[in-house]
Design a protein around this motif. Structure first.
Motif, PDB file in Angstrom:
ATOM      1  N   GLY A 167      24.464  48.110  47.191  1.00 37.85           N
ATOM      2  CA  GLY A 167      25.306  47.026  47.673  1.00 37.85           C
ATOM      3  C   GLY A 167      26.727  46.959  47.162  1.00 37.85           C
ATOM      4  O   GLY A 167      27.491  46.082  47.571  1.00 37.85           O
ATOM      5  N   PHE A 168      27.127  47.878  46.293  1.00 42.81           N
ATOM      6  CA  PHE A 168      28.486  47.823  45.765  1.00 42.81           C
ATOM      7  C   PHE A 168      29.401  48.799  46.501  1.00 42.81           C
ATOM      8  O   PHE A 168      29.093  49.989  46.629  1.00 42.81           O
ATOM      9  CB  PHE A 168      28.499  48.126  44.262  1.00 42.81           C
ATOM     10  N   ASP A 169      30.536  48.286  46.984  1.00 44.97           N
ATOM     11  CA  ASP A 169      31.519  49.126  47.664  1.00 44.97           C
ATOM     12  C   ASP A 169      32.204  50.076  46.688  1.00 44.97           C
ATOM     13  O   ASP A 169      32.543  51.214  47.036  1.00 44.97           O
ATOM     14  CB  ASP A 169      32.592  48.252  48.326  1.00 44.97           C
ATOM     15  N   ILE A 170      32.432  49.602  45.475  1.00 43.74           N
ATOM     16  CA  ILE A 170      33.167  50.376  44.469  1.00 43.74           C
ATOM     17  C   ILE A 170      32.342  50.434  43.191  1.00 43.74           C
ATOM     18  O   ILE A 170      31.765  49.427  42.760  1.00 43.74           O
ATOM     19  CB  ILE A 170      34.535  49.727  44.174  1.00 43.74           C
ATOM     20  N   ASN A 171      32.293  51.604  42.576  1.00 47.35           N
ATOM     21  CA  ASN A 171      31.571  51.794  41.316  1.00 47.35           C
ATOM     22  C   ASN A 171      32.471  52.504  40.316  1.00 47.35           C
ATOM     23  O   ASN A 171      32.859  53.645  40.533  1.00 47.35           O
ATOM     24  CB  ASN A 171      30.294  52.614  41.545  1.00 47.35           C
ATOM     25  N   LYS A 172      32.789  51.821  39.235  1.00 48.00           N
ATOM     26  CA  LYS A 172      33.606  52.401  38.177  1.00 48.00           C
ATOM     27  C   LYS A 172      32.786  52.474  36.882  1.00 48.00           C
ATOM     28  O   LYS A 172      32.676  51.505  36.140  1.00 48.00           O
ATOM     29  CB  LYS A 172      34.857  51.543  37.933  1.00 48.00           C
ATOM     30  N   ILE A 204      38.219  48.065  27.268  1.00 49.80           N
ATOM     31  CA  ILE A 204      39.516  47.682  27.834  1.00 49.80           C
ATOM     32  C   ILE A 204      39.717  48.339  29.200  1.00 49.80           C
ATOM     33  O   ILE A 204      40.196  47.710  30.149  1.00 49.80           O
ATOM     34  CB  ILE A 204      40.662  48.050  26.873  1.00 49.80           C
ATOM     35  N   ARG A 205      39.332  49.594  29.310  1.00 48.89           N
ATOM     36  CA  ARG A 205      39.487  50.311  30.582  1.00 48.89           C
ATOM     37  C   ARG A 205      38.661  49.653  31.683  1.00 48.89           C
ATOM     38  O   ARG A 205      39.127  49.477  32.820  1.00 48.89           O
ATOM     39  CB  ARG A 205      39.082  51.772  30.396  1.00 48.89           C
ATOM     40  N   LEU A 206      37.427  49.280  31.381  1.00 45.60           N
ATOM     41  CA  LEU A 206      36.586  48.627  32.380  1.00 45.60           C
ATOM     42  C   LEU A 206      37.191  47.300  32.823  1.00 45.60           C
ATOM     43  O   LEU A 206      37.141  46.938  34.002  1.00 45.60           O
ATOM     44  CB  LEU A 206      35.178  48.416  31.826  1.00 45.60           C
ATOM     45  N   ALA A 207      37.783  46.584  31.870  1.00 48.55           N
ATOM     46  CA  ALA A 207      38.448  45.319  32.201  1.00 48.55           C
ATOM     47  C   ALA A 207      39.666  45.559  33.078  1.00 48.55           C
ATOM     48  O   ALA A 207      39.924  44.808  34.037  1.00 48.55           O
ATOM     49  CB  ALA A 207      38.849  44.593  30.920  1.00 48.55           C
ATOM     50  N   GLU A 208      40.416  46.589  32.766  1.00 50.52           N
ATOM     51  CA  GLU A 208      41.612  46.910  33.569  1.00 50.52           C
ATOM     52  C   GLU A 208      41.234  47.310  34.997  1.00 50.52           C
ATOM     53  O   GLU A 208      41.922  46.946  35.952  1.00 50.52           O
ATOM     54  CB  GLU A 208      42.402  48.019  32.888  1.00 50.52           C
ATOM     55  N   GLU A 209      40.141  48.059  35.136  1.00 47.82           N
ATOM     56  CA  GLU A 209      39.674  48.427  36.468  1.00 47.82           C
ATOM     57  C   GLU A 209      39.268  47.179  37.259  1.00 47.82           C
ATOM     58  O   GLU A 209      39.559  47.056  38.448  1.00 47.82           O
ATOM     59  CB  GLU A 209      38.483  49.395  36.371  1.00 47.82           C
ATOM     60  N   THR A 210      38.611  46.249  36.568  1.00 50.01           N
ATOM     61  CA  THR A 210      38.190  45.000  37.220  1.00 50.01           C
ATOM     62  C   THR A 210      39.404  44.159  37.602  1.00 50.01           C
ATOM     63  O   THR A 210      39.473  43.589  38.698  1.00 50.01           O
ATOM     64  CB  THR A 210      37.256  44.206  36.293  1.00 50.01           C
ATOM     65  N   ALA A 211      40.372  44.089  36.693  1.00 51.56           N
ATOM     66  CA  ALA A 211      41.596  43.327  36.970  1.00 51.56           C
ATOM     67  C   ALA A 211      42.360  43.933  38.143  1.00 51.56           C
ATOM     68  O   ALA A 211      42.900  43.202  38.996  1.00 51.56           O
ATOM     69  CB  ALA A 211      42.476  43.296  35.721  1.00 51.56           C
ATOM     70  N   GLN A 212      42.401  45.242  38.213  1.00 53.62           N
ATOM     71  CA  GLN A 212      43.083  45.910  39.327  1.00 53.62           C
ATOM     72  C   GLN A 212      42.393  45.582  40.650  1.00 53.62           C
ATOM     73  O   GLN A 212      43.048  45.329  41.664  1.00 53.62           O
ATOM     74  CB  GLN A 212      43.100  47.420  39.110  1.00 53.62           C
ATOM     75  N   PHE A 213      41.078  45.581  40.635  1.00 52.48           N
ATOM     76  CA  PHE A 213      40.324  45.213  41.837  1.00 52.48           C
ATOM     77  C   PHE A 213      40.660  43.782  42.255  1.00 52.48           C
ATOM     78  O   PHE A 213      40.899  43.509  43.438  1.00 52.48           O
ATOM     79  CB  PHE A 213      38.823  45.345  41.569  1.00 52.48           C
ATOM     80  N   ILE A 214      40.708  42.867  41.296  1.00 49.87           N
ATOM     81  CA  ILE A 214      41.039  41.467  41.594  1.00 49.87           C
ATOM     82  C   ILE A 214      42.441  41.366  42.197  1.00 49.87           C
ATOM     83  O   ILE A 214      42.674  40.630  43.159  1.00 49.87           O
ATOM     84  CB  ILE A 214      40.916  40.612  40.320  1.00 49.87           C
ATOM     85  N   ASN A 215      43.384  42.123  41.636  1.00 46.08           N
ATOM     86  CA  ASN A 215      44.763  42.118  42.145  1.00 46.08           C
ATOM     87  C   ASN A 215      44.830  42.522  43.616  1.00 46.08           C
ATOM     88  O   ASN A 215      45.689  42.051  44.370  1.00 46.08           O
ATOM     89  CB  ASN A 215      45.634  43.073  41.332  1.00 46.08           C
ATOM     90  N   GLN A 216      43.905  43.390  44.009  1.00 47.15           N
ATOM     91  CA  GLN A 216      43.910  43.912  45.374  1.00 47.15           C
ATOM     92  C   GLN A 216      43.146  43.024  46.355  1.00 47.15           C
ATOM     93  O   GLN A 216      43.145  43.281  47.553  1.00 47.15           O
ATOM     94  CB  GLN A 216      43.305  45.323  45.385  1.00 47.15           C
TER      95      GLN A 216
END
Length: 532
Positions: A167-172, A204-216
């Motif tokens: 069910g996830f469109d994106i997996n990081k 920190i990297r996982l948080a940045e990936e999540t934040a980038q997704f939110i930004n988009q």
């Protein structure tokens, strides 16, 4: 007023009315279809946060989130170890029902003997991947038009059963491993998340990936699941954070001893590990990054935030990282320290109407609760073991005396025993599979699980036992089997070694880590590596 002026006024009025209703429609939409941010920490104990009582670890971002949330003081993980809890979060089912009863990769049956544990039972078999027939929480949101995102630890199956298959469109960063392969500093070994530069921190990297997704996703509804590998072993931190907490431990006064013997393994009694403290704080820093992304994009008022952990803190086995006192036990154990968790739900438009609740809640409740707030039809045949907590969060009462069930027909790496639990109406019964004896606790006095009242209330114990065993049969639970090669002398020898050699080794290591000249290696677990 001439005709042109009148026409201009009419046009302005129409524009104002259009703008008003347009804004009103947008305001309504954000409550009808809110965003979801789910934060799951690995192996975080109930008392590992400042807001839940730690005087050693510092977690300002999570503490603030808790103040803006409803804190469930009797919030439970669905299991004492990771994979089963995660499966319960995504399916809304108790572990015995979905079949993932141990962390995926744990040995079962005769293969258990290779662990040199010399136990009375051979652990039961279990399901090794998230069942495809289940409609996961992510799939429910995706099918309702949400953009779905996953970052971090998965541990719910190998290829074919990754986040993108459920069910996830994106997996990081989500794959079959349960720990941070290669450590918490890059270069790491994760096929789903390539390192950017040497020395990079994984949390920190996982948080940045999540934040980038939110930004988009400013203009569309999203379901983001941030699943930290922290604070799982191997525990690692930077020299700077280690030094901060080493000095703090010194200022608070370093205890002469840090361990005592539980039933089969030593267990940590104090929170004074500066490495673990640094790992916890970095995870909190990462949470801050994501929460700031919501605010910066103006989404904090329209995003539901969940914060919890998958099981208790590691007090025995693994890295003996933390203490869960006054709760007894920790990860892998059948007592409160193994299953009681931080359990925060932030519904921003309710403004924390209910600050705290002592209503017993469990991981399976997240699924129907989130669907309910998102105005998505509930799926009672799927999240069969969960209930919507929406009434409680809105200040209403829930009339229910539902039982909560746990089933762990395995031995925990941390010292726990094969056992099953039922909790209902202020009582908790633990049934042990080695010899079929029970422990009975009257809540909430069981925090240290040292007030076993089974002899005082035999009829209550019998009632709960029958209900527990009947439910296990109903869901076709699997059970451990007697090991015909069990050797009492080998088991006694191992117990002696744990109580003596292991205890001494742990005490020495604890003081070594707190010494001023401690140095794990030249680059501090790669945190000092720099770009070539």
């Amino acid at each position: 007023m001439n005709f042109k002026s009148l026409k201009l006024v009419q046009c302005l009025l129409i524009l104002l009315l259009f703008s008003f209703f347009s804004c009103k429609e947008k305001r309504v939409k954000k409550y009808i279809k809110p965003n979801i941010l789910f934060v799951l920490v690995d192996d975080l104990g109930y008392h590992d946060l400042g807001v839940t009582g730690s005087h050693f670890y510092e977690t300002p971002n999570i503490d603030q989130l808790a103040k803006e949330s409803t804190m469930f003081t009797r919030g439970y993980a669905a299991s004492r170890v990771c994979s089963p809890s995660r499966a319960s979060i995504f399916t809304g089912k108790f572990t015995a029902r979905h079949g993932i009863t141990d962390w995926i990769g744990a040995k079962t049956g005769k293969n258990w003997r290779s662990r040199k544990r010399f136990d009375k039972l051979l652990p039961a078999d279990y399901v090794m991947a998230l069942p495809k027939e289940d409609i996961t929480m992510a799939e429910a949101f995706k099918n309702s038009g949400y953009k779905t995102f996953f970052a971090g630890k998965w541990h719910l199956g190998d290829k074919g059963s990754y986040p993108e298959n459920h069910g996830f469109d994106i997996n990081k960063g989500g794959f079959h491993r349960g720990g941070p392969a290669g450590g918490f500093f890059s270069p790491w070994k994760n096929p789903k998340l390539k390192s950017k530069h040497k020395g990079e921190n994984l949390s920190i990297r996982l948080a940045e990936e999540t934040a980038q997704f939110i930004n988009q996703q400013k203009d569309s509804s999203f379901f983001a699941f941030l699943s930290f590998y922290a604070v799982h072993a191997p525990i690692q931190t930077s020299e700077k954070k280690w030094n901060k907490y080493r000095n703090k431990a010194d200022s608070l006064g370093i205890a002469k001893t840090g361990y005592k013997m539980e039933r089969v393994l030593p267990i940590r009694q104090v929170q004074d590990n500066p490495i673990y403290a640094g790992l916890v704080e970095t995870m909190d820093d990462a949470v801050g990054i994501v929460l700031n992304a919501l605010k910066e994009n103006g989404l904090d008022k329209n995003t539901i935030v969940i914060f919890t952990s998958d099981n208790g803190g590691v007090a025995s086995g693994d890295n003996y990282s933390t203490s869960n006192l006054p709760l007894r036990g920790g990860k892998g154990y059948q007592w409160e320290g193994g299953i009681r968790e931080p359990f925060f739900i932030k519904i921003p438009w309710l403004n924390s109407k209910i600050k705290t609740s002592d209503f017993p809640v469990i991981h399976t409740d997240f699924y129907p609760t989130l669907l309910d707030f998102a105005n998505i039809p509930l799926k009672p045949k799927q999240h069969i073991d969960g209930i919507s907590l929406k009434p409680i969060l809105e200040g209403k009462q829930i009339e229910t005396n539902r039982p909560l069930y746990w089933h762990y027909p395995h031995y925990g790496n941390q010292g726990g025993s094969p056992s099953s639990i039922i909790q209902q109406n202020g009582w908790k019964l633990i049934h042990y599979w080695e010899d079929n004896h029970q422990e009975l606790y009257k809540l909430p006095s069981e925090e240290q699980d040292d007030q076993n009242v089974v002899n005082q209330y035999p009829y209550k114990a019998k009632e709960l036992k029958l209900k527990l065993l009947s439910w296990l049969e109903e869901v076709n639970a699997k059970y451990p089997k007697k090991d015909l090669e069990y050797d009492t002398s080998k088991a006694s020898k191992r117990l002696f070694q744990m109580a003596n050699q292991k205890m001494k080794s742990l005490e020495k290591n604890r003081l070594d880590v707190l010494s001023r000249d401690f140095k794990p290696n030249e680059n501090w677990w790669k945190s000092k590596l720099t770009v070539d």
